[in-house]
Design a protein around this motif. Structure first.
Motif, PDB file in Angstrom:
ATOM      1  N   MET A 155       0.827  -1.213   0.000  1.00 50.14           N
ATOM      2  CA  MET A 155       0.000   0.000   0.000  1.00 50.14           C
ATOM      3  C   MET A 155       0.861   1.263   0.000  1.00 50.14           C
ATOM      4  O   MET A 155       0.464   2.290  -0.559  1.00 50.14           O
ATOM      5  N   ARG A 156       2.030   1.185   0.634  1.00 52.14           N
ATOM      6  CA  ARG A 156       2.905   2.355   0.660  1.00 52.14           C
ATOM      7  C   ARG A 156       3.646   2.557  -0.665  1.00 52.14           C
ATOM      8  O   ARG A 156       3.899   3.687  -1.078  1.00 52.14           O
ATOM      9  N   THR A 157       3.983   1.466  -1.339  1.00 49.23           N
ATOM     10  CA  THR A 157       4.768   1.570  -2.575  1.00 49.23           C
ATOM     11  C   THR A 157       3.925   1.429  -3.834  1.00 49.23           C
ATOM     12  O   THR A 157       4.317   1.903  -4.898  1.00 49.23           O
ATOM     13  N   LEU A 158       2.771   0.745  -3.697  1.00 45.83           N
ATOM     14  CA  LEU A 158       1.914   0.422  -4.841  1.00 45.83           C
ATOM     15  C   LEU A 158       2.706  -0.278  -5.951  1.00 45.83           C
ATOM     16  O   LEU A 158       2.446  -0.083  -7.144  1.00 45.83           O
ATOM     17  N   LYS A 159       3.663  -1.083  -5.537  1.00 44.48           N
ATOM     18  CA  LYS A 159       4.457  -1.804  -6.518  1.00 44.48           C
ATOM     19  C   LYS A 159       3.654  -2.954  -7.098  1.00 44.48           C
ATOM     20  O   LYS A 159       2.654  -3.398  -6.527  1.00 44.48           O
ATOM     21  N   GLY A 160       4.096  -3.418  -8.243  1.00 43.09           N
ATOM     22  CA  GLY A 160       3.446  -4.562  -8.878  1.00 43.09           C
ATOM     23  C   GLY A 160       2.511  -4.149  -9.998  1.00 43.09           C
ATOM     24  O   GLY A 160       1.954  -3.054 -10.025  1.00 43.09           O
ATOM     25  N   ARG A 161       2.347  -5.067 -10.910  1.00 45.25           N
ATOM     26  CA  ARG A 161       1.545  -4.823 -12.107  1.00 45.25           C
ATOM     27  C   ARG A 161       0.093  -4.507 -11.773  1.00 45.25           C
ATOM     28  O   ARG A 161      -0.536  -3.655 -12.421  1.00 45.25           O
ATOM     29  N   LYS A 162      -0.445  -5.188 -10.779  1.00 46.89           N
ATOM     30  CA  LYS A 162      -1.866  -5.014 -10.475  1.00 46.89           C
ATOM     31  C   LYS A 162      -2.188  -3.633  -9.910  1.00 46.89           C
ATOM     32  O   LYS A 162      -3.357  -3.231  -9.878  1.00 46.89           O
ATOM     33  N   ASN A 163      -1.151  -2.906  -9.468  1.00 44.90           N
ATOM     34  CA  ASN A 163      -1.371  -1.560  -8.945  1.00 44.90           C
ATOM     35  C   ASN A 163      -0.982  -0.469  -9.936  1.00 44.90           C
ATOM     36  O   ASN A 163      -0.867   0.701  -9.562  1.00 44.90           O
ATOM     37  N   SER A 164      -0.786  -0.837 -11.200  1.00 44.88           N
ATOM     38  CA  SER A 164      -0.325   0.136 -12.190  1.00 44.88           C
ATOM     39  C   SER A 164      -1.337   1.270 -12.389  1.00 44.88           C
ATOM     40  O   SER A 164      -0.952   2.431 -12.576  1.00 44.88           O
ATOM     41  N   LYS A 165      -2.638   0.961 -12.330  1.00 41.69           N
ATOM     42  CA  LYS A 165      -3.644   2.008 -12.496  1.00 41.69           C
ATOM     43  C   LYS A 165      -3.585   3.021 -11.353  1.00 41.69           C
ATOM     44  O   LYS A 165      -3.740   4.229 -11.580  1.00 41.69           O
ATOM     45  N   LYS A 166      -3.373   2.523 -10.129  1.00 47.24           N
ATOM     46  CA  LYS A 166      -3.254   3.433  -8.988  1.00 47.24           C
ATOM     47  C   LYS A 166      -2.038   4.344  -9.172  1.00 47.24           C
ATOM     48  O   LYS A 166      -2.104   5.554  -8.918  1.00 47.24           O
ATOM     49  N   ARG A 167      -0.922   3.770  -9.595  1.00 48.28           N
ATOM     50  CA  ARG A 167       0.288   4.581  -9.807  1.00 48.28           C
ATOM     51  C   ARG A 167       0.054   5.612 -10.905  1.00 48.28           C
ATOM     52  O   ARG A 167       0.504   6.762 -10.794  1.00 48.28           O
ATOM     53  N   ASN A 168      -0.643   5.227 -11.952  1.00 48.11           N
ATOM     54  CA  ASN A 168      -0.931   6.164 -13.044  1.00 48.11           C
ATOM     55  C   ASN A 168      -1.782   7.336 -12.564  1.00 48.11           C
ATOM     56  O   ASN A 168      -1.537   8.495 -12.934  1.00 48.11           O
ATOM     57  N   HIS A 169      -2.782   7.030 -11.740  1.00 51.81           N
ATOM     58  CA  HIS A 169      -3.619   8.105 -11.193  1.00 51.81           C
ATOM     59  C   HIS A 169      -2.796   9.045 -10.318  1.00 51.81           C
ATOM     60  O   HIS A 169      -2.946  10.274 -10.388  1.00 51.81           O
ATOM     61  N   ILE A 170      -1.943   8.489  -9.488  1.00 55.65           N
ATOM     62  CA  ILE A 170      -1.103   9.315  -8.619  1.00 55.65           C
ATOM     63  C   ILE A 170      -0.140  10.158  -9.452  1.00 55.65           C
ATOM     64  O   ILE A 170       0.054  11.365  -9.183  1.00 55.65           O
ATOM     65  N   ASN A 171       0.464   9.560 -10.454  1.00 66.51           N
ATOM     66  CA  ASN A 171       1.399  10.314 -11.309  1.00 66.51           C
ATOM     67  C   ASN A 171       0.690  11.464 -12.017  1.00 66.51           C
ATOM     68  O   ASN A 171       1.258  12.559 -12.173  1.00 66.51           O
ATOM     69  N   TYR A 172      -0.544  11.238 -12.432  1.00 69.24           N
ATOM     70  CA  TYR A 172      -1.326  12.319 -13.039  1.00 69.24           C
ATOM     71  C   TYR A 172      -1.512  13.444 -12.027  1.00 69.24           C
ATOM     72  O   TYR A 172      -1.340  14.634 -12.352  1.00 69.24           O
ATOM     73  N   PHE A 173      -1.901  13.086 -10.803  1.00 67.81           N
ATOM     74  CA  PHE A 173      -2.111  14.098  -9.759  1.00 67.81           C
ATOM     75  C   PHE A 173      -0.825  14.882  -9.499  1.00 67.81           C
ATOM     76  O   PHE A 173      -0.853  16.126  -9.414  1.00 67.81           O
ATOM     77  N   LEU A 174       0.293  14.181  -9.364  1.00 68.92           N
ATOM     78  CA  LEU A 174       1.569  14.848  -9.073  1.00 68.92           C
ATOM     79  C   LEU A 174       1.970  15.811 -10.193  1.00 68.92           C
ATOM     80  O   LEU A 174       2.526  16.885  -9.928  1.00 68.92           O
ATOM     81  N   THR A 175       1.683  15.435 -11.415  1.00 65.37           N
ATOM     82  CA  THR A 175       2.025  16.294 -12.552  1.00 65.37           C
ATOM     83  C   THR A 175       1.074  17.483 -12.657  1.00 65.37           C
ATOM     84  O   THR A 175       1.499  18.630 -12.814  1.00 65.37           O
ATOM     85  N   GLU A 176      -0.201  17.206 -12.547  1.00 66.90           N
ATOM     86  CA  GLU A 176      -1.224  18.238 -12.732  1.00 66.90           C
ATOM     87  C   GLU A 176      -1.172  19.302 -11.632  1.00 66.90           C
ATOM     88  O   GLU A 176      -1.414  20.496 -11.896  1.00 66.90           O
ATOM     89  N   TYR A 177      -0.838  18.869 -10.412  1.00 62.41           N
ATOM     90  CA  TYR A 177      -0.882  19.787  -9.273  1.00 62.41           C
ATOM     91  C   TYR A 177       0.513  20.058  -8.697  1.00 62.41           C
ATOM     92  O   TYR A 177       0.637  20.456  -7.538  1.00 62.41           O
ATOM     93  N   ASN A 178       1.515  19.858  -9.487  1.00 60.75           N
ATOM     94  CA  ASN A 178       2.890  20.073  -9.059  1.00 60.75           C
ATOM     95  C   ASN A 178       3.077  21.479  -8.480  1.00 60.75           C
ATOM     96  O   ASN A 178       2.748  22.483  -9.123  1.00 60.75           O
ATOM     97  N   GLY A 179       3.595  21.521  -7.233  1.00 61.83           N
ATOM     98  CA  GLY A 179       3.846  22.795  -6.576  1.00 61.83           C
ATOM     99  C   GLY A 179       2.633  23.466  -5.985  1.00 61.83           C
ATOM    100  O   GLY A 179       2.739  24.547  -5.393  1.00 61.83           O
ATOM    101  N   ARG A 180       1.459  22.835  -6.101  1.00 60.97           N
ATOM    102  CA  ARG A 180       0.215  23.473  -5.659  1.00 60.97           C
ATOM    103  C   ARG A 180      -0.416  22.786  -4.442  1.00 60.97           C
ATOM    104  O   ARG A 180      -1.416  23.266  -3.922  1.00 60.97           O
ATOM    105  N   PHE A 181       0.147  21.664  -4.001  1.00 56.18           N
ATOM    106  CA  PHE A 181      -0.497  20.917  -2.916  1.00 56.18           C
ATOM    107  C   PHE A 181       0.470  20.702  -1.755  1.00 56.18           C
ATOM    108  O   PHE A 181       1.685  20.762  -1.901  1.00 56.18           O
TER     109      PHE A 181
END
Length: 327
Positions: A155-181
């Motif tokens: 849960m802390r790393t979200l490693k593994g193939r089955k968690n790829s969608k979660k990582r993608n959502h987080i990466n989107y958030f980090l990019t979209e809101y970079n420096g704002r949160f």
């Protein structure tokens, strides 16, 4: 006929929590915040993995279930009222003392002339009851109440193939809101922001015809934790994410036992992609970096909630049973 039975049992429950110096029957006291110091040592006695076996859980929902307790010789028994019936959850006692405490509960239900009714009973205790009492009880697995438990490191790393969608959502958030949160722990000065977020979250649920049963009770429970935060902050942690200076997500949790974190509440703006998985992850990374397991409670049979909890791929479910004395 059913209505009359429920009324009779509600009156019975009121009698249970009514102190009577002339009665030899054990007196059960309604749980208040002042009982925290009395009950926490008994919660610390056990290593139950179900979310009910935690003071803040019971205190949050006390108004809904009228939960009350009795302290005996090295044990505590908790009772409540559900659908007009008196029930008990698993007693708080050392494993070696559990048989005598279950006998105490059986005797108590006999005193109030009711058949034994347990809720939230673990599979281990069900096995014990079957071995000791045979067909005296019936056992009902309550799938809607099973707790979802996850591997803490995953849960802390979200490693593994089955968690790829979660990582993608987080990466989107980090990019979209970079420096704002900003992620940070919250204190009393932030609780009005939490209330505003809860108001918006509830309106969103209502507008989408997806308001969850019990949302008012949940809100009342959250307010109780806010009100008494000074008394419970040694165990309870509250964290949030501010975006452009506005609170858009917050969560509450604590240790259920030394090896497991328990997440009571998680609310976020559903319109912000990646925010839910991000606060989920960051709360564990920052506040529970060592726990092996994470309990995210039950889905209450709500389809959307079940889908969301399954999407994190639990490593196990904490099975809970209703146990009733057979007719």
């Amino acid at each position: 006929m059913q209505i009359t039975k429920e009324r009779d049992n509600i009156n019975l429950f009121e009698e249970i929590i009514k102190k009577d110096p002339n009665s030899s029957r054990p007196y059960f006291k309604e749980i208040t915040i002042e009982d925290r110091e009395i009950l926490n040592p008994y919660f610390d006695l056990v290593d139950y993995e179900a979310c009910e076996y935690n003071f803040n859980t019971l205190y949050m929902w006390q108004h809904a279930y009228k939960t009350a307790y009795y302290v005996g010789d090295n044990f505590a028994v908790l009772v409540g009222e559900y659908d007009g019936e008196v029930f008990s959850i698993l007693p708080l006692a050392k494993k070696e003392d559990l048989p005598k405490v279950i006998d105490f509960v059986l005797d108590y239900f006999a005193q109030i002339e009711e058949k034994l009714y347990f809720r939230g009973i673990t599979e281990e205790v069900v096995d014990y009851l079957k071995e000791e009492y045979g067909d005296r009880f019936e056992y009902i697995a309550e799938r809607d109440l099973f707790d979802y438990v996850y591997d803490g490191e995953i849960m802390r790393t979200l490693k593994g193939r089955k968690n790829s969608k979660k990582r993608n959502h987080i990466n989107y958030f980090l990019t979209e809101y970079n420096g704002r949160f900003e992620y940070r722990l919250l204190g009393k000065e932030d609780f009005d922001d939490c209330r505003a977020l809860l108001d918006e979250w509830t309106i969103n649920k209502e507008e989408n015809d997806n308001i969850e049963e019990g949302v008012d009770d949940e809100r009342s429970g959250i307010e109780k934790l806010f009100t008494h935060y000074d008394q419970i902050c040694d165990r309870l942690k509250i964290a949030g994410i501010y975006i452009d200076g506005k609170l858009e997500a917050f969560t509450m949790g604590e240790l259920l036992n030394k090896n497991m974190a328990l997440i009571h509440i998680e609310k976020a703006n559903p319109e912000i992609r990646g925010l839910y998985p991000y606060i989920n992850q960051q709360f564990l990374v920052h506040e529970f970096p060592e726990v092996e397991f994470v309990n995210r409670e039950e889905d209450m049979g709500i389809e959307g909630l079940r889908k969301a909890k399954l999407s994190y791929h639990p490593c196990k479910l904490v099975e809970k049973y209703t146990v009733r004395e057979a007719n």
